[in-house]
Design a protein around this motif. Structure first.
Motif, PDB file in Angstrom:
ATOM      1  N   GLU A  61       0.832  -1.213   0.000  1.00 46.67           N
ATOM      2  CA  GLU A  61       0.000   0.000   0.000  1.00 46.67           C
ATOM      3  C   GLU A  61       0.865   1.262   0.000  1.00 46.67           C
ATOM      4  O   GLU A  61       0.530   2.248  -0.665  1.00 46.67           O
ATOM      5  N   ARG A  72       0.659   4.368  -2.681  1.00 50.64           N
ATOM      6  CA  ARG A  72       0.494   5.769  -2.277  1.00 50.64           C
ATOM      7  C   ARG A  72       1.650   6.619  -2.808  1.00 50.64           C
ATOM      8  O   ARG A  72       1.444   7.745  -3.283  1.00 50.64           O
ATOM      9  N   LYS A  91       1.499   9.904  -5.317  1.00 42.85           N
ATOM     10  CA  LYS A  91       2.142  11.169  -4.939  1.00 42.85           C
ATOM     11  C   LYS A  91       3.138  11.619  -6.008  1.00 42.85           C
ATOM     12  O   LYS A  91       3.128  12.776  -6.429  1.00 42.85           O
TER      13      LYS A  91
END
Length: 125
Positions: free
Chosen positions: A16, A20, A24
């Motif tokens: 995860e 993420r 970003k």
């Protein structure tokens, strides 16, 4: 033969985190870094059908967004077959998942990712 279904709870946070970090970096316009995080997520999740297939879906979307027909065309068979190969435990360990590499070629896993697998108590082989 070992049938894999879900990513181990101790490994999931690392997977995860990579997704993420991909988002970003992509939003910041750093496409190389974004891609690197997708490759890392692929290596971490490639043994688990849902996670493996999901990363190939994200790679396909990435290919569409950067207008790379090579990546889009290369991801379609990976999307279709990747999860099945994960389920039956027949994956090329360390393969980063992009269309720029052979889909069945194994690669060495870098030390940082090896340490992630160790922390999660999961074998890399």
């Amino acid at each position: 033969m070992k049938f894999n279904t879900t990513i181990p709870k101790k490994l999931s946070p690392f997977y995860e985190d990579e997704l993420r970090a991909y988002i970003k970096a992509y939003r910041a316009g750093d496409l190389q870094l974004a891609w690197n995080h997708l490759e890392r997520a692929h290596i971490i999740g490639q043994r688990y059908p849902y996670n493996h297939t999901y990363v190939h879906w994200k790679m396909l979307q990435f290919g569409v967004r950067i207008k790379s027909s090579k990546e889009v065309i290369g991801q379609i068979p990976r999307l279709v077959v990747g999860g099945v190969k994960s389920f039956v435990g027949k994956i090329p360990v360390g393969n980063p998942g992009g269309a720029n590499v052979a889909p069945l070629q194994a690669f060495p896993i870098d030390v940082e990712l090896q340490n992630i697998f160790k922390k999660a108590g999961v074998s890399v082989l």
